[in-house]
Design a protein around this motif. Structure first.
Motif, mmCIF file in Angstrom:
data_model
loop_
_atom_site.group_PDB
_atom_site.id
_atom_site.type_symbol
_atom_site.label_atom_id
_atom_site.label_comp_id
_atom_site.label_asym_id
_atom_site.label_seq_id
_atom_site.Cartn_x
_atom_site.Cartn_y
_atom_site.Cartn_z
ATOM 1 N N LYS A 118 12.015 42.148 62.272
ATOM 2 C CA LYS A 118 11.709 40.894 61.583
ATOM 3 C C LYS A 118 12.328 39.686 62.274
ATOM 4 C CE LYS A 118 10.867 43.089 57.148
ATOM 5 N NZ LYS A 118 11.262 43.270 55.745
ATOM 6 N N SER A 119 13.475 39.875 62.904
ATOM 7 C CA SER A 119 14.128 38.740 63.566
ATOM 8 C C SER A 119 13.622 38.522 64.982
ATOM 9 C CB SER A 119 15.647 38.958 63.602
ATOM 10 O OG SER A 119 15.965 40.049 64.448
ATOM 11 N N GLY A 120 13.015 39.578 65.574
ATOM 12 C CA GLY A 120 12.494 39.451 66.934
ATOM 13 C C GLY A 120 13.558 39.531 68.010
ATOM 14 N N LYS A 121 14.760 39.991 67.630
ATOM 15 C CA LYS A 121 15.833 40.102 68.625
ATOM 16 C C LYS A 121 16.685 41.318 68.297
ATOM 17 C CE LYS A 121 18.244 36.693 65.862
ATOM 18 N NZ LYS A 121 18.484 35.261 65.702
ATOM 19 N N VAL A 122 17.310 41.863 69.317
ATOM 20 C CA VAL A 122 18.145 43.056 69.150
ATOM 21 C C VAL A 122 19.609 42.681 69.364
ATOM 22 C CG1 VAL A 122 18.722 45.342 70.049
ATOM 23 C CG2 VAL A 122 16.331 44.665 69.815
ATOM 24 N N TYR A 123 20.398 42.962 68.339
ATOM 25 C CA TYR A 123 21.845 42.803 68.429
ATOM 26 C C TYR A 123 22.429 44.198 68.538
ATOM 27 C CZ TYR A 123 26.680 42.137 66.867
ATOM 28 O OH TYR A 123 28.042 42.157 66.766
#
Length: 506
Positions: free
Chosen positions: A111-116
């Protein structure tokens, strides 16, 4: 009553004055942002219980800090010199990837479009930072996202054990734990406890919160734990009014039926994020007193309001242990209105017997406080003090109300073992009963800085900070994840993966 504090504007997150007042038998927080207007929320649902918990306040101090005081709480985290509790339980988000796509979640990678996803070395450095506190952080929880999507999770658990963490916990939805061989691997790595997302005993809460019925999966995880001899699971329901608040008693009874595997239930009332109108919040807010009353109603009084105590009620015990051992000990010095718990024995016939029904908890705490001042540098004298406590304990125990399987000798041995800082005795104490608890984490609407600077559940971050739980999730999470994440498409290319999110991918 009226107390002044500082809070946050739920819109701009600027620090603003707030007052905490009694109104219609409840405790209310009110505040006004010059730009965004007035806000009102329920702080505690019962004014009398609020006042009762007040007397357990315990102020501690932090010895090791990582940041300076510049902008004022909560914008100097941390830990900054204004903070008053060391880390009792540390959270490390090892990823924001997940093998579910829950409707209520807004922060996963899909959903955020980024990987932490901090590297193994980053996480090890974060753990070392926690162990450098005085006293060293005793317990760690690997969280996310869903931690089990990381292939190196067993190695992270092993490393935590090597670094000296006494308790290593995994917060998980349980999907990968249906694989019994994977569960065995986690156990062999040194995992202490599975913190299992568990929303209810019917399919409705799962359909609403998770998008599909996961109850059979949760039951399978309990069965698998039993098969491999992993006997430390804590059920973690997110409590939502109108969704699963009618299942509180049922969840407790389910835990009691599986007391050989389940060590406790930690209920967490839902926090409100984004813009939520006042009517919705006031009707949907579940506070700690509301939870306690639900427990009493839905267990037909087997567990009642008077059985619950605030978290810092046990702080004097830690102080006594510290003085007896002449060694710094973690102290549960959280704010008295942050959380509550009770311990419940499950008798042979399935009856729930709370510990305060047969042990005079108030009398025991008074005895502990009295003995703190008697401790000296003499081991012989201190052994005598312990002996005096042991002699006094029988007068604080009513065996006629105790579980049939319990005897005074066992209780005294366990309590004295805990006072001698015997971790095994503490573990045995937990294995005789269920802990029923509730942690009410704050959101921007009910945010109270006095609670934040007493928080003892913290997040470790890749920039070597240690941040209180509610500050992290209210203010810092987006900033940390933005700073240390990469675009989802880039991450997939690096790992040569297509779409992910379905549990079958793992």
């Amino acid at each position: 009553m009226e107390k002044k504090t500082l809070s946050l504007c739920p819109v701009c997150l600027k620090r603003i004055p707030a007052i905490i007042i009694e109104e219609d038998g409840k405790i209310i927080i009110k505040k006004t942002c010059p730009e965004h207007g007035e806000f009102k929320d329920v702080y505690w649902g019962d004014a009398e219980l609020y006042k009762k918990f007040e007397k357990y306040e315990f102020i501690n101090k932090v010895i090791v800090t990582n940041t300076e005081i510049k902008n004022g709480c909560p914008f100097d985290c941390g830990l900054c010199p204004n903070h008053k509790s060391t880390t009792i339980l540390a959270n490390i988000d090892v990823t924001n990837r997940c093998n579910l796509n829950c409707p209520i979640c807004f922060a996963n990678a899909n959903k955020s479009g980024k990987v932490y996803e901090p590297s193994f070395e980053d996480i090890k450095r974060m753990m070392i930072n926690l162990r450098n506190e005085i006293p060293p952080t005793p317990a760690i929880q690997f969280a996310g996202g869903e931690p089990t999507v990381r292939h190196d999770l067993p190695d992270l658990i092993k490393t935590a054990r090597e670094l000296g963490f006494l308790h290593i916990q995994l917060a998980t939805n349980g999907i990968k734990l249906k694989n019994i061989n994977y569960l065995k691997k986690l156990k062999e790595s040194g995992l202490s406890t599975i913190y299992l997302q568990f929303d209810g005993i019917s399919e409705k809460p799962y359909l609403v919160a998770r998008g599909r019925n996961l109850l059979p999966l949760k039951q399978k995880v309990i069965e698998n734990c039993r098969k491999v001899g992993f006997d430390s699971v804590v059920l973690v329901p997110t409590l939502v009014r109108g969704v699963n608040d009618n299942e509180v008693g049922g969840i407790i009874k389910y835990a009691a039926k599986n007391v050989d595997i389940v060590r406790g239930v930690n209920f967490q009332p839902v926090s409100f994020t984004g813009r939520v109108d006042e009517k919705t919040r006031l009707e949907g807010r579940i506070t700690i007193p509301d939870f306690i009353k639900l427990v009493e109603e839905q267990t037909d009084g087997e567990i009642c309001v008077d059985d619950f105590y605030p978290v810092p009620s046990v702080a004097p015990i830690s102080v006594l242990v510290e003085k007896l051992t002449n060694d710094k000990k973690p102290v549960l010095s959280a704010h008295q209105h942050c959380g509550t718990s009770t311990y419940v024995f499950v008798d042979e016939d399935g009856k729930l017997i709370p510990l305060p029904r047969f042990i005079d908890v108030e009398g025991f705490l008074e005895l502990v406080k009295e003995k703190i001042d008697e401790i000296t540098d003499s081991k012989i004298h201190n052994a005598k003090v312990l002996g005096e406590i042991a002699l006094k304990l029988p007068s604080l125990i009513d065996l006629s109300k105790a579980p049939k399987s319990i005897n005074i000798k066992t209780i005294i041995e366990l309590i004295i073992g805990v006072l001698k800082s015997d971790y095994n005795a503490l573990a045995k104490l937990h294995y005789h009963m269920l802990m029923i608890s509730c942690m009410h984490f704050m959101d921007p609407y009910n945010f109270d800085i006095r609670r934040v600077n007493r928080c003892c559940i913290h997040y470790a971050t890749p920039d070597n900070r240690i941040i209180p739980f509610c500050s992290y999730n209210t203010i810092y999470r987006p900033k940390i994840e933005d700073k240390f994440s990469i675009p989802l498409k880039e991450w997939k290319k690096m790992h040569k993966m297509g779409n992910y999110g379905d549990d079958e991918d793992y």
